[in-house]
Design an enzyme around this catalytic site. Structure first.
Site, short mmCIF file in Angstrom:
data_model
loop_
_atom_site.label_atom_id
_atom_site.label_comp_id
_atom_site.label_asym_id
_atom_site.label_seq_id
_atom_site.Cartn_x
_atom_site.Cartn_y
_atom_site.Cartn_z
N GLY A 1 1.77 -3.27 1.16
CA GLY A 1 0.94 -3.50 -0.02
C GLY A 1 1.80 -3.39 -1.26
O GLY A 1 2.91 -2.86 -1.21
N CYS B 1 6.01 -0.53 5.72
CA CYS B 1 6.32 -0.60 4.30
C CYS B 1 5.44 0.36 3.48
O CYS B 1 5.59 1.56 3.60
CB CYS B 1 6.24 -2.05 3.83
N TYR B 2 4.51 -0.15 2.68
CA TYR B 2 3.63 0.77 1.94
C TYR B 2 2.94 1.73 2.90
O TYR B 2 2.76 2.91 2.59
CB TYR B 2 2.58 -0.05 1.16
N HIS C 1 9.31 -5.36 7.26
CA HIS C 1 8.16 -6.11 7.76
C HIS C 1 8.46 -6.74 9.12
O HIS C 1 9.15 -7.77 9.18
CB HIS C 1 7.78 -7.20 6.75
N GLU D 1 6.45 -8.35 10.94
CA GLU D 1 5.58 -9.50 11.20
C GLU D 1 6.16 -10.83 10.72
O GLU D 1 5.69 -11.88 11.10
CB GLU D 1 4.19 -9.28 10.57
N ASP E 1 -13.01 -27.37 14.03
CA ASP E 1 -13.87 -26.19 14.14
C ASP E 1 -15.25 -26.51 14.72
O ASP E 1 -15.71 -25.85 15.65
CB ASP E 1 -14.01 -25.50 12.77
N LYS F 1 -6.98 -20.08 13.13
CA LYS F 1 -7.01 -21.51 13.45
C LYS F 1 -6.28 -21.84 14.75
O LYS F 1 -6.76 -22.63 15.57
CB LYS F 1 -6.36 -22.29 12.29
#
Ligand code: XMP
Length: 505
Positions: free
Chosen positions: A53, A80-81, A165, A167, A222, A361
């Site tokens: 964050g 991180c944060y 990070h 990710e 969708d 998605k």
């Protein structure tokens, strides 16, 4: 219920990615507001991730989480944060020092948590603060040149934290670290599409009982996946309604009808409302008015079609997880009213079913494939609800619709032939309202200018024009001016977004 790893959202841009990575590793994961953690069913929560964050833990109003989480015997990973918050809450010190941005080499020590990882690798950092003194019981197991505490672990609890990070793609071994954390949580890896289908079958059967479900099928990814899923679960208790507003691409109605009636044997109701839409749009030039008229007319036609189905009591919609997150957090300025055709009013007195509202998605696509939908639907490019109406500048006539449909089909054919189709996010043709002089077969012509629009993008929020090679553009231009009466000039739009938008209206 799936075993779950919760990601507490402290506001980093990449938080959604954390949940996606965990899901890719087979465990259900979702982002929640840190305040909501006590509302969760903790019997299925096997791990908690404190996300990154933009704040500093010492800032007034810095987001936080109840300290109770440290007494729940649930493994925790700080990122991180999240790492700084964890250390701050447990008695360590965090300071504005040793800031690092971008790719940073780190050196790792020995710990079972890092087993099989190499001694040195690169990670992606983005921090101004760092943890200077660790809380009791923690030790550092990796450092960079400037930061001592890059990966830390608690010696008795299953608490871990990373200053970087894991990710993002620029981090080496990001998935491995997340996988190690999943191993620590002992969460069962039940997040697969066949399991998802099984779970939804039970939920939806329990909800619908002997009721009847309808949905507006547009042919987009969708709504098509919703239809395939509900047909799989409910068979005759489900009726999709497809409104042909006459503003679709060439051959689209036939493709939708073929897929859903021939392949899936659904009780599809197709409403041919071309004339009505054309009549209502006659003489309308303003893009916003076009959108509004199409939106209202769609609802009118849909409500009419509902009467034919009779006793429907549920309405299914293809809302995705990202739609929910975005509408909950984004405060972007309104540039266009993205009135999604298929966005139906709440007063229909039907109970809403949104079976995709936990999916990203790419998971929706995987689900579509698992249900047997063809690639042409699963990998379909985005197409706006108002369709071709916003690709004809100025007033809309049948003849102009034909010009856009025919030219669009040629554009598509040539991009597929030259194998550029899959690398382009979205492409289409726009009939400008301008006419120019040309010459054809020794005769003067005074016909329309057509624009080609093709963009690369990750999410449609920003975009760049696709660098289609000149010979391909030349072929497309030649074919369109030869094969589509009414067009004597073709231009290529080389504007990015911003300052342009993807569509012209
Ligand atoms: P823009 O033109 O805003 O488009 O850069 C971004 C994405 O949104 C689609 N788009 C729409 N989709 N109704 C829709 O359902 C609309 O009115 C609409 N306008 C734009 C556009 O095709 C692109 O994918």
């Amino acid at each position: 219920m799936n075993d779950t790893i919760l990601v507490l959202d402290f506001g980093s841009q990449t938080n959604q990615l954390i949940a996606r990575r965990i899901r890719e590793l087979g465990v259900y994961s979702k982002l929640i507001h840190p305040k909501d953690i006590e509302k969760e069913d903790l019997t299925v929560v096997k791990g908690i991730i404190l996300s990154g964050g933009p704040h500093s833990v010492y800032q007034k109003d810095a987001p936080t989480v109840t300290k109770a989480i440290y007494s729940w015997d649930i493994p925790i990973l700080g990122i991180c944060y999240g790492m700084q918050l964890m250390c701050h809450q447990l008695g360590g010190t965090v300071e504005a020092s040793h800031k690092e941005f971008g790719i940073t080499p780190i050196e790792v020590g020995s710990s079972p948590f890092l087993k099989t990882l190499p001694k040195r690798f690169n990670v992606w950092m983005s921090h101004e603060d760092s943890v200077l003194r660790l809380p009791e019981g923690f030790r550092s197991i990796a450092h960079s040149k400037t930061t001592e505490n890059v990966i830390i672990e608690h010696q008795n609890q299953r608490w871990f934290a990373l200053q970087y990070h894991p990710e993002v793609v620029h981090t080496d071994y990001g998935n491995e670290i997340l996988n190690r954390f999943i191993e620590q949580t002992e969460a069962k890896r039940t997040w697969t599409m066949p399991n998802f289908i099984q779970e939804k079958t039970i939920d939806i059967r329990n909800l619908v009982k002997d009721g009847h479900v309808i949905c507006a099928l547009s042919g987009g990814v969708d709504s098509s996946v919703v239809a395939a899923l509900l047909n799989h679960i409910l068979k005759d208790q489900f009726t999709p309604i497809f409104v042909d507003h006459g503003l679709l691409r060439k051959g689209e109605r036939e493709q939708v009808e073929h897929t859903f009636t021939q392949q899936f044997q659904m009780n599809l109701i197709t409403v041919d409302a071309k004339e009505l839409f054309l009549r209502k749009l006659k003489g309308i030039r303003s893009p916003e008015k076009k959108r509004k008229i199409i939106g209202h007319t769609f609802i009118e036609v849909f409500e009419d079609a509902m009467q034919k189905v009779g006793q429907a009591n549920f309405l299914a919609q293809g809302t995705l997880y990202t739609d929910l997150i975005e509408s909950g957090t984004k405060t972007a300025a309104k540039i266009k009213s993205h009135h999604n055709v298929g966005g139906l009013p709440k007063n229909l007195k039907l109970t809403l079913i949104e079976p995709l509202d936990t999916l990203f998605k790419d998971e929706v696509r995987a689900l579509g494939k698992a249900l047997g939908l063809p690639d042409s639907i699963v990998y379909r490019k985005p197409f706006p609800g108002p369709g071709i109406a916003i690709r004809i500048l100025g007033d809309i006539t049948e003849d102009k619709i034909r010009m856009v449909q025919e030219s669009d089909a040629i554009f598509k054919e040539e991009l597929i032939k030259s194998e550029l189709d899959s690398s382009i996010w979205q492409y289409f043709t726009v009939l400008t309202n301008a006419k120019t002089v040309g010459v054809m077969g020794d005769k003067r012509t005074y016909d329309y200018v057509l624009a080609l629009r093709a963009v690369t993008s990750l999410d449609g929020m920003t975009a760049d024009f696709a660098q289609i090679p000149y010979p391909v553009l030349q072929k497309i231009s030649t074919r369109i001016t030869n094969e589509v009466p009414g067009i004597n000039r073709v231009c290529y739009d080389i504007t990015s977004k911003p300052p342009g938008t993807i569509e012209w209206e």
